[in-house]
Design a protein around this motif. Structure first.
Motif, PDB file in Angstrom:
ATOM      1  N   SER A  25      32.977  35.261  30.615  1.00 38.52           N
ATOM      2  CA  SER A  25      32.313  35.052  31.897  1.00 38.52           C
ATOM      3  C   SER A  25      33.321  34.950  33.049  1.00 38.52           C
ATOM      4  O   SER A  25      32.940  34.973  34.204  1.00 38.52           O
ATOM      5  CB  SER A  25      31.434  33.807  31.850  1.00 38.52           C
ATOM      6  OG  SER A  25      32.235  32.653  31.676  1.00 38.52           O
ATOM      7  N   SER A  26      34.589  34.828  32.732  1.00 37.04           N
ATOM      8  CA  SER A  26      35.619  34.791  33.776  1.00 37.04           C
ATOM      9  C   SER A  26      35.940  36.217  34.204  1.00 37.04           C
ATOM     10  O   SER A  26      35.417  37.175  33.664  1.00 37.04           O
ATOM     11  CB  SER A  26      36.892  34.121  33.246  1.00 37.04           C
ATOM     12  OG  SER A  26      37.574  35.010  32.381  1.00 37.04           O
ATOM     13  N   GLN A  27      36.828  36.339  35.136  1.00 38.43           N
ATOM     14  CA  GLN A  27      37.243  37.661  35.587  1.00 38.43           C
ATOM     15  C   GLN A  27      38.540  38.092  34.911  1.00 38.43           C
ATOM     16  O   GLN A  27      39.218  39.000  35.375  1.00 38.43           O
ATOM     17  CB  GLN A  27      37.382  37.655  37.101  1.00 38.43           C
ATOM     18  CG  GLN A  27      36.060  37.395  37.775  1.00 38.43           C
ATOM     19  CD  GLN A  27      36.167  37.457  39.278  1.00 38.43           C
ATOM     20  OE1 GLN A  27      37.207  37.754  39.843  1.00 38.43           O
ATOM     21  NE2 GLN A  27      35.064  37.172  39.936  1.00 38.43           N
ATOM     22  N   LEU A  28      38.858  37.470  33.791  1.00 40.86           N
ATOM     23  CA  LEU A  28      40.124  37.716  33.108  1.00 40.86           C
ATOM     24  C   LEU A  28      40.341  39.189  32.771  1.00 40.86           C
ATOM     25  O   LEU A  28      41.357  39.772  33.115  1.00 40.86           O
ATOM     26  CB  LEU A  28      40.227  36.867  31.845  1.00 40.86           C
ATOM     27  CG  LEU A  28      41.476  37.075  30.997  1.00 40.86           C
ATOM     28  CD1 LEU A  28      42.714  36.654  31.779  1.00 40.86           C
ATOM     29  CD2 LEU A  28      41.381  36.294  29.712  1.00 40.86           C
ATOM     30  N   MET A  29      39.402  39.791  32.074  1.00 44.81           N
ATOM     31  CA  MET A  29      39.622  41.160  31.606  1.00 44.81           C
ATOM     32  C   MET A  29      39.526  42.180  32.732  1.00 44.81           C
ATOM     33  O   MET A  29      39.978  43.301  32.588  1.00 44.81           O
ATOM     34  CB  MET A  29      38.677  41.495  30.459  1.00 44.81           C
ATOM     35  CG  MET A  29      38.878  40.596  29.234  1.00 44.81           C
ATOM     36  SD  MET A  29      40.592  40.223  28.771  1.00 44.81           S
ATOM     37  CE  MET A  29      41.146  41.783  28.170  1.00 44.81           C
ATOM     38  N   GLY A  30      38.978  41.795  33.873  1.00 44.39           N
ATOM     39  CA  GLY A  30      38.949  42.682  35.027  1.00 44.39           C
ATOM     40  C   GLY A  30      40.204  42.579  35.870  1.00 44.39           C
ATOM     41  O   GLY A  30      40.436  43.400  36.758  1.00 44.39           O
ATOM     42  N   ALA A  31      41.017  41.577  35.590  1.00 40.69           N
ATOM     43  CA  ALA A  31      42.253  41.382  36.345  1.00 40.69           C
ATOM     44  C   ALA A  31      43.301  42.399  35.894  1.00 40.69           C
ATOM     45  O   ALA A  31      43.210  42.965  34.803  1.00 40.69           O
ATOM     46  CB  ALA A  31      42.791  39.962  36.123  1.00 40.69           C
ATOM     47  N   ASP A  32      44.301  42.598  36.730  1.00 37.75           N
ATOM     48  CA  ASP A  32      45.419  43.465  36.342  1.00 37.75           C
ATOM     49  C   ASP A  32      46.180  42.827  35.182  1.00 37.75           C
ATOM     50  O   ASP A  32      46.195  41.599  35.033  1.00 37.75           O
ATOM     51  CB  ASP A  32      46.378  43.664  37.513  1.00 37.75           C
ATOM     52  CG  ASP A  32      45.794  44.559  38.594  1.00 37.75           C
ATOM     53  OD1 ASP A  32      44.869  45.345  38.300  1.00 37.75           O
ATOM     54  OD2 ASP A  32      46.273  44.466  39.736  1.00 37.75           O
ATOM     55  N   GLU A  33      46.822  43.660  34.406  1.00 39.66           N
ATOM     56  CA  GLU A  33      47.602  43.169  33.277  1.00 39.66           C
ATOM     57  C   GLU A  33      48.651  42.173  33.744  1.00 39.66           C
ATOM     58  O   GLU A  33      49.320  42.387  34.752  1.00 39.66           O
ATOM     59  CB  GLU A  33      48.286  44.342  32.565  1.00 39.66           C
ATOM     60  CG  GLU A  33      49.050  43.930  31.330  1.00 39.66           C
ATOM     61  CD  GLU A  33      49.562  45.111  30.526  1.00 39.66           C
ATOM     62  OE1 GLU A  33      50.162  44.854  29.472  1.00 39.66           O
ATOM     63  OE2 GLU A  33      49.356  46.267  30.932  1.00 39.66           O
ATOM     64  N   SER A  34      48.748  41.058  33.038  1.00 41.67           N
ATOM     65  CA  SER A  34      49.749  40.016  33.255  1.00 41.67           C
ATOM     66  C   SER A  34      49.566  39.237  34.561  1.00 41.67           C
ATOM     67  O   SER A  34      50.456  38.534  34.994  1.00 41.67           O
ATOM     68  CB  SER A  34      51.164  40.612  33.183  1.00 41.67           C
ATOM     69  OG  SER A  34      52.132  39.603  33.270  1.00 41.67           O
ATOM     70  N   VAL A  35      48.390  39.363  35.177  1.00 45.31           N
ATOM     71  CA  VAL A  35      48.082  38.575  36.371  1.00 45.31           C
ATOM     72  C   VAL A  35      47.239  37.386  35.933  1.00 45.31           C
ATOM     73  O   VAL A  35      46.194  37.551  35.291  1.00 45.31           O
ATOM     74  CB  VAL A  35      47.335  39.418  37.431  1.00 45.31           C
ATOM     75  CG1 VAL A  35      46.846  38.543  38.570  1.00 45.31           C
ATOM     76  CG2 VAL A  35      48.237  40.524  37.951  1.00 45.31           C
ATOM     77  N   ALA A  36      47.687  36.190  36.273  1.00 41.13           N
ATOM     78  CA  ALA A  36      47.005  34.974  35.841  1.00 41.13           C
ATOM     79  C   ALA A  36      45.663  34.807  36.535  1.00 41.13           C
ATOM     80  O   ALA A  36      45.518  35.080  37.724  1.00 41.13           O
ATOM     81  CB  ALA A  36      47.883  33.759  36.111  1.00 41.13           C
ATOM     82  N   VAL A  37      44.694  34.343  35.754  1.00 44.84           N
ATOM     83  CA  VAL A  37      43.363  34.013  36.242  1.00 44.84           C
ATOM     84  C   VAL A  37      43.134  32.548  35.919  1.00 44.84           C
ATOM     85  O   VAL A  37      43.425  32.102  34.806  1.00 44.84           O
ATOM     86  CB  VAL A  37      42.298  34.899  35.561  1.00 44.84           C
ATOM     87  CG1 VAL A  37      40.896  34.431  35.902  1.00 44.84           C
ATOM     88  CG2 VAL A  37      42.496  36.357  35.935  1.00 44.84           C
ATOM     89  N   ASP A  38      42.630  31.795  36.881  1.00 45.25           N
ATOM     90  CA  ASP A  38      42.363  30.380  36.677  1.00 45.25           C
ATOM     91  C   ASP A  38      41.015  30.208  35.976  1.00 45.25           C
ATOM     92  O   ASP A  38      39.990  30.678  36.455  1.00 45.25           O
ATOM     93  CB  ASP A  38      42.341  29.650  38.023  1.00 45.25           C
ATOM     94  CG  ASP A  38      42.148  28.161  37.861  1.00 45.25           C
ATOM     95  OD1 ASP A  38      41.014  27.744  37.532  1.00 45.25           O
ATOM     96  OD2 ASP A  38      43.114  27.420  38.053  1.00 45.25           O
ATOM     97  N   ILE A  39      41.049  29.552  34.825  1.00 44.02           N
ATOM     98  CA  ILE A  39      39.827  29.209  34.098  1.00 44.02           C
ATOM     99  C   ILE A  39      39.887  27.714  33.847  1.00 44.02           C
ATOM    100  O   ILE A  39      40.765  27.234  33.122  1.00 44.02           O
ATOM    101  CB  ILE A  39      39.706  29.988  32.768  1.00 44.02           C
ATOM    102  CG1 ILE A  39      39.705  31.496  33.028  1.00 44.02           C
ATOM    103  CG2 ILE A  39      38.430  29.564  32.024  1.00 44.02           C
ATOM    104  CD1 ILE A  39      39.719  32.341  31.772  1.00 44.02           C
ATOM    105  N   SER A  40      39.013  26.990  34.497  1.00 44.34           N
ATOM    106  CA  SER A  40      38.960  25.524  34.369  1.00 44.34           C
ATOM    107  C   SER A  40      40.304  24.871  34.667  1.00 44.34           C
ATOM    108  O   SER A  40      40.730  23.948  33.974  1.00 44.34           O
ATOM    109  CB  SER A  40      38.476  25.123  32.979  1.00 44.34           C
ATOM    110  OG  SER A  40      37.201  25.666  32.720  1.00 44.34           O
TER     111      SER A  40
END
Length: 151
Positions: free
Chosen positions: A72-87
């Motif tokens: 449900s996060s935007q992790l897999m839509g982010a560019d490779e090796s770019v951090a996504v904040d989850i909780s």
């Protein structure tokens, strides 16, 4: 794969973080967790004590209750090796190529890891391999002859 102390965790070996953020995942860990070239792997933060990160495959994470929050996060839509904040914690994905992952140095810093650091490949949970930077297991490993992996 040596065990440092009786009843302790198994370790795969040391990996050196190269100047471009690349590091080799030890061969035994690749086999143990079923990682193959081309896999998308997810990096998750390690503990506050050991810093570092854990590496898991999407296939292994799909079976965990944790996967729903990743999906449900935007992790897999982010560019490779770019951090996504989850909780409040940093996650990213990278692609495995010939046993090597490459993590942007700015993303590594979010895990308490710097270019030139040695990280210890540790048999983590059933989900993946851990790469702590500090803590009791890292200190104990310094007293043992353990294989060293470079890119």
């Amino acid at each position: 794969m040596p065990r440092l102390v009786k009843g302790g965790k198994y370790v795969f070996g040391w990996s050196l973080v190269s100047s471009d953020g690349s590091l080799r995942i030890p061969r035994e860990a690749l086999a143990e967790y079923g990682y193959v070239s081309g896999d998308k792997l997810v990096l998750m933060p390690g503990s506050r004590t050991s810093r570092g990160f854990s590496v898991s495959s999407l296939a292994k994470l799909r079976a965990s209750p944790f996967f729903e929050s990743l999906a449900s996060s935007q992790l897999m839509g982010a560019d490779e090796s770019v951090a996504v904040d989850i909780s409040g914690r940093a996650f990213c994905w990278v692609r495995l190529e010939s046993g090597v992952i490459k993590v942007r140095p700015e993303t590594l810093r979010l895990y308490g890891v710097s270019v030139g650091d040695r990280v210890l490949g540790v048999h983590g949970s059933r989900l993946g391999i851990g790469f702590p930077v500090t803590g009791p297991i890292v200190e104990e490993a310094k007293n043992h002859k353990i294989e060293f992996f470079r890119v």
